[in-house]
Design a protein around this motif. Structure first.
Motif, PDB file in Angstrom:
ATOM      1  N   ARG A  60      31.553  19.404  11.234  1.00 22.34           N
ATOM      2  CA  ARG A  60      31.979  20.775  10.868  1.00 22.34           C
ATOM      3  C   ARG A  60      33.510  20.734  10.302  1.00 22.34           C
TER       4      ARG A  60
ATOM      5  N   ILE B 113      21.495  17.477   0.001  1.00 24.59           N
ATOM      6  CA  ILE B 113      20.472  18.167   0.688  1.00 24.59           C
ATOM      7  C   ILE B 113      19.094  17.182   0.713  1.00 24.59           C
TER       8      ILE B 113
ATOM      9  N   ARG C  75      22.663  27.305   4.055  1.00 27.92           N
ATOM     10  CA  ARG C  75      22.589  27.298   5.685  1.00 27.92           C
ATOM     11  C   ARG C  75      23.756  26.314   6.015  1.00 27.92           C
ATOM     12  N   ARG C  76      23.828  25.193   5.430  1.00 27.00           N
ATOM     13  CA  ARG C  76      24.870  24.160   5.806  1.00 27.00           C
ATOM     14  C   ARG C  76      26.282  24.775   5.567  1.00 27.00           C
TER      15      ARG C  76
ATOM     16  N   ILE D 281      14.564  18.283   6.760  1.00 22.81           N
ATOM     17  CA  ILE D 281      15.055  19.409   7.602  1.00 22.81           C
ATOM     18  C   ILE D 281      14.331  19.745   8.941  1.00 22.81           C
TER      19      ILE D 281
ATOM     20  N   THR E  75      14.997  25.471  12.419  1.00 26.23           N
ATOM     21  CA  THR E  75      15.935  26.481  11.494  1.00 26.23           C
ATOM     22  C   THR E  75      15.289  27.299  10.891  1.00 26.23           C
TER      23      THR E  75
ATOM     24  N   GLU F  67      18.800  25.931   2.107  1.00 32.95           N
ATOM     25  CA  GLU F  67      19.134  24.950   2.984  1.00 32.95           C
ATOM     26  C   GLU F  67      20.632  24.660   2.715  1.00 32.95           C
TER      27      GLU F  67
ATOM     28  N   VAL G 239      20.682  16.122   6.972  1.00 35.07           N
ATOM     29  CA  VAL G 239      21.486  16.138   5.754  1.00 35.07           C
ATOM     30  C   VAL G 239      22.074  14.966   5.560  1.00 35.07           C
TER      31      VAL G 239
ATOM     32  N   THR H 285      25.095  27.608  15.022  1.00 30.64           N
ATOM     33  CA  THR H 285      23.672  27.786  14.512  1.00 30.64           C
ATOM     34  C   THR H 285      23.092  28.809  15.107  1.00 30.64           C
TER      35      THR H 285
ATOM     36  N   PRO I  74      27.585  18.360   1.281  1.00 34.87           N
ATOM     37  CA  PRO I  74      26.583  17.514   1.675  1.00 34.87           C
ATOM     38  C   PRO I  74      25.450  17.658   0.681  1.00 34.87           C
TER      39      PRO I  74
ATOM     40  N   ASP J 198      28.681  24.737   8.502  1.00 38.33           N
ATOM     41  CA  ASP J 198      29.516  23.809   8.607  1.00 38.33           C
ATOM     42  C   ASP J 198      30.812  23.954   7.957  1.00 38.33           C
TER      43      ASP J 198
END
Length: 551
Positions: A13, A287, A50-51, A292, A296, A47, A2, A61, A285, A55
């Protein structure tokens, strides 16, 4: 990977890992039926969520799973189904019963044509068959209830009216109002969808996201806590998110498509989704899909070649009237299928490791059954006295009667005879192959290895008159169905992976495999499954015995 906004690199994080939460994120982009156009931003939507989970929420994760272009088999693998609520990813790792579950979905939804219930649409599903090919949102509610989780938060970038930007996806002239309400109260369940009632869920997409997800992310990263609908306390609730969406997404969609659209909420709108110190907001963030990490993304177990040397094994016979046995070598194989149309619940595929075991070279014959009947341990009404019937497989017996024969073999030999487990049966039947019918993928090859509807003449046939498989076993497909030890389960979710039978106390229905002399080619794939009551007799029921080899 990212690409972060300024300052994010030093703060990857927002908070420390938050154990006790599982996040399952689905992005369905590429649909196979033209009635359901592709959802172009679904991968980016997934995505970004997911972040956010990793985060901002601090979900470890390893407890975040992303599915792209999920099939129905994948969804059932994750969420379970109507007969087994413990899908693989809701019971994975160190969280057999996670306290909190977050589910995000970007893709199409559709109403059931008859029951008007909402369905998430797998990529291969047709909208007119949502009740059969879709994944029922009601089933998901019920499974979450059975898991007894503390909270379940569903954020669904979809609607259930059947309308798309190309028109109606279903065979209705007007949108259908699907009912989101569960059949009974599910404690801790909160659902937010991109549209309500019969509203369409489409709208103008940004460069990276659909409108619902874009404004949802804005709200989750702090915007919902500010302005008319927020209170600035550092806690973002479902109510604040809905207010933010109503004030920002709804006017934009109305201006773009000329139709109203509002997010719908089911459950406690005071649910806090994320919290942070007031004035210290997480940075969002940017993307970059091209970078990626593929690790994941969750995928089903591929169908790989078995690890076994497929050749006839040594044979043995423990008594003159006992069945001749073949030593089946140890090995592993992928059992079942990932296909949505896999026969009678033979999905999802999973790798099974097996120790060596003994298996009958043929199905138990009338001559072999007669020896048990003469000892008064088996019922004699299954014995035929007409000439030429000795080598016919015994048929028409119940699962309990098969157990009587096995008990007799144990008594006279002192050996551990039993029915094979379902995985042992399929491993032995495949004989190191991965094709649909063992002999190949064209049903016509069945004529060489099996008695079935096209060649049996409507009657059971003598054993060992067709070509054996690579292990030297005859009639694994066709002739008579073969009882196995396993209880009836409608899928392989949660099934053993070490060759053991899948049994439960007071099991009243058991599995049988292999088809029979009256089975059509459509019923003859090696992964086909049937079941029957343990006390019932049916003309197709027969048996093939297994035996432990260890002393």
């Amino acid at each position: 990977m990212v690409t972060a906004s300024a300052g994010l690199a030093s703060e990857p994080r927002f908070r420390e890992p938050n154990a006790g939460t599982v996040a399952i994120i689905i992005g369905n982009k590429n649909y196979r039926h033209s009635e359901l156009p592709n959802v172009e931003r679904a991968y980016e939507d997934a995505e970004a969520m997911r972040r956010f989970a990793v985060d901002v929420l601090g979900v470890p994760t390893e407890d975040v799973r992303v599915l792209r272009d999920a099939t129905k088999a994948m969804m059932e693998t994750v969420f379970g189904n109507s007969s087994n609520h413990r899908g693989r990813l809701l019971r994975h790792g160190h969280l057999p019963d996670p306290a909190h579950i977050i589910i995000y979905y970007s893709g199409h939804g559709a109403p059931g044509a008859r029951n008007k219930r909402p369905h998430l649409m797998p990529v291969e599903a047709h909208p007119d068959s949502a009740e059969v090919e879709g994944y029922s949102l009601i089933d998901l509610y019920v499974n979450l209830y059975r898991l007894n989780v503390t909270t379940a938060t569903l954020l669904l970038d979809t609607g259930f009216s059947g309308a798309t930007h190309r028109g109606m996806a279903i065979s209705k002239s007007r949108p259908v109002a699907a009912t989101l309400e569960p059949p009974y109260t599910v404690p801790g369940l909160v659902v937010m969808t991109a549209s309500s009632g019969a509203e369409a869920s489409y709208g103008p997409a940004t460069k990276t996201h659909g409108p619902f997800t874009e404004f949802l992310l804005q709200g989750l990263y702090g915007a919902a806590d500010r302005g008319p609908g927020g209170n600035g306390d550092g806690q973002i609730t479902i109510a604040e998110l809905k207010s933010y969406l109503d004030r920002n997404m709804s006017p934009q969609v109305l201006a773009a498509i000329g139709r109203p659209r509002q997010a719908e909420v089911l459950g406690d709108a005071s649910r806090v989704v994320v919290q942070f110190d007031p004035g210290k907001l997480p940075l969002r963030p940017q993307i970059d899909l091209a970078a990626i990490d593929a690790a994941t993304v969750f995928r089903l177990q591929p169908i790989e070649s078995p690890t076994v040397r497929a050749e006839p094994g040594p044979t043995f016979r423990d008594c003159p009237t006992c069945p001749e046995m073949v030593t089946v070598p140890a090995g592993s194989f992928v059992m079942g299928s990932n296909a949505v149309d896999s026969m009678r619940g033979a999905f999802p595929a999973r790798r099974v490791e097996l120790a060596s075991f003994g298996l009958g070279r043929t199905e138990v014959t009338i001559q072999q059954w007669r020896a048990c009947a003469e000892a008064a341990d088996c019922k004699g009404d299954l014995v035929r006295d007409a000439p030429g019937t000795e080598n016919l497989p015994v048929n028409g017996l119940s699962w309990q009667e098969a157990q009587s024969y096995i008990a007799w073999l144990r008594r006279i030999t002192g050996k551990r005879y039993r029915l094979p487990s379902e995985s042992e049966w399929e491993y032995a039947a495949r004989g190191g192959t991965t094709s649909r019918y063992v002999c190949g993928n064209d049903w016509r090859c069945l004529n060489d290895i099996a008695w079935y509807s096209r060649n049996s003449g409507g009657a059971v046939r003598p054993v060992a008159t067709k070509r054996p498989n690579a292990f030297g076993l005859y009639d694994m497909l066709g002739n008579v169905g073969e009882w196995v030890e396993d209880c009836r389960y409608s899928s392989f979710f949660g099934a053993p992976t070490d060759g053991r039978a899948w049994v439960a106390s007071n099991c009243k229905a058991r599995i049988w495999r292999g088809g029979d002399w009256d089975s059509s080619p459509a019923d003859m794939p090696v992964d086909s499954r049937w079941s029957g009551d343990i006390e019932s007799r049916y003309r197709a029921y027969g048996l093939r015995v297994a035996r432990d080899l260890a002393p």
